[in-house]
Design a protein around this motif. Structure first.
Motif, PDB file in Angstrom:
ATOM      1  N   LYS A 259       0.837  -1.215  -0.001  1.00 29.49           N
ATOM      2  CA  LYS A 259       0.028  -0.145  -0.027  1.00 29.49           C
ATOM      3  C   LYS A 259       0.949   1.193   0.036  1.00 29.49           C
ATOM      4  O   LYS A 259       1.686   1.378   0.673  1.00 29.49           O
ATOM      5  CB  LYS A 259      -0.861   0.090   1.365  1.00 29.49           C
ATOM      6  CG  LYS A 259      -2.010   1.089   1.050  1.00 29.49           C
ATOM      7  CD  LYS A 259      -2.867   1.144   2.446  1.00 29.49           C
ATOM      8  CE  LYS A 259      -3.864   0.103   2.564  1.00 29.49           C
ATOM      9  NZ  LYS A 259      -4.702   0.491   3.770  1.00 29.49           N
ATOM     10  N   SER A 262      -3.507   6.191   0.989  1.00 27.69           N
ATOM     11  CA  SER A 262      -4.563   5.823   1.388  1.00 27.69           C
ATOM     12  C   SER A 262      -5.292   7.058   1.830  1.00 27.69           C
ATOM     13  O   SER A 262      -4.417   7.704   2.614  1.00 27.69           O
ATOM     14  CB  SER A 262      -4.468   4.752   2.781  1.00 27.69           C
ATOM     15  OG  SER A 262      -6.026   4.842   2.935  1.00 27.69           O
ATOM     16  N   SER A 263      -6.473   7.527   1.545  1.00 29.94           N
ATOM     17  CA  SER A 263      -7.066   8.886   1.777  1.00 29.94           C
ATOM     18  C   SER A 263      -8.661   8.782   1.269  1.00 29.94           C
ATOM     19  O   SER A 263      -8.754   8.639   0.281  1.00 29.94           O
ATOM     20  CB  SER A 263      -6.135   9.942   1.440  1.00 29.94           C
ATOM     21  OG  SER A 263      -6.815  11.253   1.557  1.00 29.94           O
ATOM     22  N   GLU A 267      -7.298   3.822  -2.026  1.00 31.68           N
ATOM     23  CA  GLU A 267      -6.276   3.206  -1.554  1.00 31.68           C
ATOM     24  C   GLU A 267      -5.386   2.763  -3.041  1.00 31.68           C
ATOM     25  O   GLU A 267      -6.107   2.580  -3.988  1.00 31.68           O
ATOM     26  CB  GLU A 267      -6.543   1.952  -0.926  1.00 31.68           C
ATOM     27  CG  GLU A 267      -7.342   2.242   0.424  1.00 31.68           C
ATOM     28  CD  GLU A 267      -7.420   0.913   1.249  1.00 31.68           C
ATOM     29  OE1 GLU A 267      -7.547  -0.288   0.616  1.00 31.68           O
ATOM     30  OE2 GLU A 267      -7.393   0.974   2.373  1.00 31.68           O
ATOM     31  N   TYR A 269      -2.024   0.755  -4.402  1.00 34.92           N
ATOM     32  CA  TYR A 269      -1.027  -0.301  -4.155  1.00 34.92           C
ATOM     33  C   TYR A 269      -0.195  -0.422  -5.177  1.00 34.92           C
ATOM     34  O   TYR A 269      -0.517  -0.105  -6.385  1.00 34.92           O
ATOM     35  CB  TYR A 269      -1.605  -1.693  -3.921  1.00 34.92           C
ATOM     36  CG  TYR A 269      -2.715  -1.748  -2.671  1.00 34.92           C
ATOM     37  CD1 TYR A 269      -2.455  -2.399  -1.487  1.00 34.92           C
ATOM     38  CD2 TYR A 269      -4.029  -1.198  -2.853  1.00 34.92           C
ATOM     39  CE1 TYR A 269      -3.186  -2.453  -0.490  1.00 34.92           C
ATOM     40  CE2 TYR A 269      -4.844  -1.316  -1.793  1.00 34.92           C
ATOM     41  CZ  TYR A 269      -4.443  -1.596  -0.505  1.00 34.92           C
ATOM     42  OH  TYR A 269      -5.544  -1.779   0.395  1.00 34.92           O
ATOM     43  N   TYR A 279     -11.551   1.733  -4.562  1.00 30.97           N
ATOM     44  CA  TYR A 279     -12.354   2.619  -3.912  1.00 30.97           C
ATOM     45  C   TYR A 279     -13.639   2.197  -4.006  1.00 30.97           C
ATOM     46  O   TYR A 279     -14.126   1.403  -4.719  1.00 30.97           O
ATOM     47  CB  TYR A 279     -12.247   3.965  -4.877  1.00 30.97           C
ATOM     48  CG  TYR A 279     -13.321   5.013  -4.644  1.00 30.97           C
ATOM     49  CD1 TYR A 279     -13.029   6.008  -3.356  1.00 30.97           C
ATOM     50  CD2 TYR A 279     -14.607   5.240  -5.252  1.00 30.97           C
ATOM     51  CE1 TYR A 279     -13.728   6.981  -3.046  1.00 30.97           C
ATOM     52  CE2 TYR A 279     -15.388   6.318  -4.903  1.00 30.97           C
ATOM     53  CZ  TYR A 279     -15.075   7.226  -3.792  1.00 30.97           C
ATOM     54  OH  TYR A 279     -15.703   8.266  -3.280  1.00 30.97           O
TER      55      TYR A 279
END
Ligand SMILES: [Zn+2]
Length: 289
Positions: A259, A262-263, A267, A269, A279
């Motif tokens: 990862k 992330s927010s 996410e 990866y 999402y």
């Protein structure tokens, strides 16, 4: 009607009414799709579905006019919805974080009046074309490459469709990344929206519009339906059954790899040199060419 008072002078009340009652699907929210979305909302379209499974990146900003640095790493559909609602707070936007493939194309086109092609991949485009022809939905296409572009209105049963003259690309060529400039997608999106206005006025000519912005030329060539077309003539819709796609964004079951971001529900990866974007409980692999 204050909002449209100047436009009414040019288009008239009947066409404005048709615009405001049209339910539209935009396939793709990149340079073409996001410009189409902005133009349609300003034009007066009140109901839009926008489908895309990518996030905004720095390298998009030179050609996507509605995104800014603040949108980087947001799903394009979310950044687009936020922007459109600032233009007109009454507009109904349905953002769909997804790609359009054989699993969902028919459902997505079924309940709209007009479909806009803002895709950048011929193979996905042919799946969308099959679904539009099968359900009799007008499709407004544009393709761009460098400083050139072309556009066409497809009216099932009346004009040729994309499958009449486009072939799917094999895996090697389908993944080529084509460059373009700030101007070209915006210009072609304007032509697509003009085709929409003209369609609402009754335009149904079977022609391909060719744009050469370097030479500032627009030409049109007459097209004819291909009697052997497997979509509009033979009604076989083979791309809705089987289409090999191995680049751009593809559906994956779950996230894997490391990862790296992330927010707000997004996410990202990194996995074997590719990215996986997740999402809303959906994940897609983005192949890096
Ligand atoms: Zn055809």
């Amino acid at each position: 009607m204050d909002r449209f008072s100047r436009q009414l002078l040019a288009l008239g009340i009947d066409v404005q009414d048709r615009i405001m009652n049209a339910k539209v699907l935009i396939a793709g929210c990149g340079a073409l799709g996001s410009s189409i979305a902005e133009l349609l909302v300003r034009l007066g379209v009140k109901e839009l579905k926008i489908v895309d499974a990518d996030v905004v990146e720095l390298s998009n900003l030179h050609r996507t006019h509605i995104f800014t640095e603040k949108d980087i790493m947001k799903p394009k559909i979310i950044a687009c919805k936020e922007y459109l609602e600032k233009i007109n707070s009454e507009v109904k936007i349905e953002p769909i974080f997804d790609i359009i493939d054989e699993t969902n194309a028919e459902n997505l086109v079924k309940d709209v009046d007009v479909v806009f092609d803002g895709l950048d991949n011929v193979n996905y485009r042919l799946i969308l074309n099959d679904a539009c022809v099968k359900y009799g939905k007008p499709l407004i296409y544009a393709g761009i490459s460098g400083e050139y572009g072309n556009a066409k209105l497809v009216i099932p049963e009346k004009t040729s469709c994309l499958s009449c003259f486009l072939q799917p690309l094999d895996i090697r060529n389908a993944c080529d990344i084509i460059g373009t400039t700030t101007v070209v997608p915006n210009f072609l999106a304007s032509i697509q929206v003009q085709l929409f206005i003209n369609y609402l006025r009754g335009y149904s000519k079977d022609e391909l519009i060719l744009v050469d912005l370097k030479e500032l030329r627009i030409d049109k060539i007459n097209m004819n339906r291909n009697p052997k077309c497997e979509a509009c003539s033979l009604h076989e819709y083979k791309y809705l059954k089987n289409m090999e796609i191995n680049c751009g964004l593809t559906r994956v079951e779950k996230a894997e790899g490391d990862k790296i971001f992330s927010s707000n529900g997004t996410e990202l990866y990194k996995c074997n040199g590719d990215y996986i974007i997740c999402y809303n409980q959906k994940c897609f692999k983005k192949r890096i060419a």
